[in-house]
Design an enzyme around this catalytic site. Structure first.
Site, short mmCIF file in Angstrom:
data_model
loop_
_atom_site.label_atom_id
_atom_site.label_comp_id
_atom_site.label_asym_id
_atom_site.label_seq_id
_atom_site.Cartn_x
_atom_site.Cartn_y
_atom_site.Cartn_z
CE1 TYR A 89 -4.21 1.32 -0.28
CE2 TYR A 89 -3.69 2.59 1.69
CZ TYR A 89 -4.52 2.33 0.62
OH TYR A 89 -5.65 3.10 0.44
CE LYS B 72 -7.23 5.97 0.64
NZ LYS B 72 -8.26 6.76 -0.07
#
Ligand code: NDP
Ligand code: N5H
Length: 256
Positions: free
Chosen positions: A158, A165
């Site tokens: 990720y 995020k």
């Protein structure tokens, strides 16, 4: 199972196709009787979005281009929404992007350009959108964005998106603090993995889904409908006391 949002107007940003989480949100809000306004990244996405919108129950005519990397585009888009719809009651921000090469290998190999691109599209966009949406939420409102557990904990691959995020989730808190004075709430839904266009090309996606079935408290994967219904709740008065929050809609995986 629905909440009534009749007479309310919401902007939905980030429908790419029928698998998009934004489309799950659109279907829940449509079922609740809301009026919807759609935005898409560029002209070439207009037709697919309009074709999908035609399949909804309600008559949602307004679909506008809005590339969130352009200040002018965001300003023009929200001024058109103001002119054509008047006030709005909320907005769903379902937008993220990072270069594919930054979503594998070592995070320490992230380029400056790739880092800034992910932050620009996936995080900063919420702030500029909130700025331009605020004057249209004259009777208060609710802003909902989408995040992933990789913004809280290290998840394989990720990488740069996890850092984006984390920044998005902190932006939710600062925006909630600012906009609370205008009775505008700002929250994030942290969704479990869902097979969308963005998730395409993720090598071991099946393994990730299987692990959730095996380990998550609910032993099943997250659906766009589950995310859509939580968004409908966050857009409704039922959630009027909630702001600056990250709600996990992930079969409980985050507690592990
Ligand atoms: P989609 O690929 O369906 O949606 C991503 C959207 O981002 C597309 O509509 C795309 O628009 C839009 N976008 C990218 N760049 C821009 C830009 N410059 N301006 C405007 N829009 C842009 O994937 P998802 O539904 O999965 O993603 C929606 C959100 O959900 C993202 O924030 C993602 O991180 C989050 N999320 C997804 C999870 C998953 O497993 N799928 C899990 C948790 C969170 P276009 O197609 O027009 O380029
Ligand atoms: C831990 C994982 C697996 C690693 C995957 C990371 C996914 C990151 C999300 C970003 C948004 C994906 C992305 O930017 C893809 C683009 O590089 C290429 N795709 C595109 O350009 C398509 C055509 C357009 C529509 O996509 C976008 N975004 O514009 C995370 C997964 C288990 C869960 C997941 C997939 C999370 C998430 O945030 O989306």
């Amino acid at each position: 199972m629905t909440i009534s949002l009749a007479g309310k107007t919401f902007v939905i940003m980030g429908v790419a196709n029928k698998r998009s989480i934004a489309w799950g949100i659109a279907r829940s809000l449509d079922a609740a009787g809301a009026n919807l306004i759609f935005t898409y990244a560029g002209e070439r996405f207009e037709k697919p979005v309009r074709d999908l919108v035609d399949t909804l129950e309600g008559n949602h005519e307004l679909a506008l281009p809005c590339d969130v990397t352009s200040d002018e585009d965001v300003e023009r888009c929200f001024s058109q929404i103001g002119e054509q719809a008047g006030k709005i009651d909320g907005l769903a921000h379902c937008i993220a992007f990072a270069k594919t090469e930054e979503l594998k290998g070592d995070f320490s190999d992230t380029s400056r350009e790739g880092f800034l691109l992910a932050q620009n599209i996936s995080s900063y966009s919420l702030t500029i959108i909130a700025k331009h949406a605020k004057p249209l939420m004259t009777e208060g409102g609710s802003i909902v964005t989408l995040t992933y557990i990789g913004g809280e904990r290290v998840m394989p691959n990720y990488n740069v998106m996890g850092v984006a995020k984390a920044s998005l989730e902190m932006s939710v808190r600062y925006l909630a603090h600012d906009l609370g004075r205008s009775n505008i709430r700002v929250n994030a839904i942290s969704a479990g993995p869902i097979r969308t266009l963005s998730a395409k090309g993720v090598g071991d996606f099946n393994t990730i889904l299987k692990e959730i079935e095996e380990k998550a408290p609910l032993h099943r994967n997250t659906t766009p409908e589950e995310v859509g219904d939580t968004a409908a709740f966050l857009f409704s008065q039922m959630s009027r006391g909630i702001t600056g929050e990250v709600i996990h809609v992930d079969s409980g995986y985050h507690i592990l």
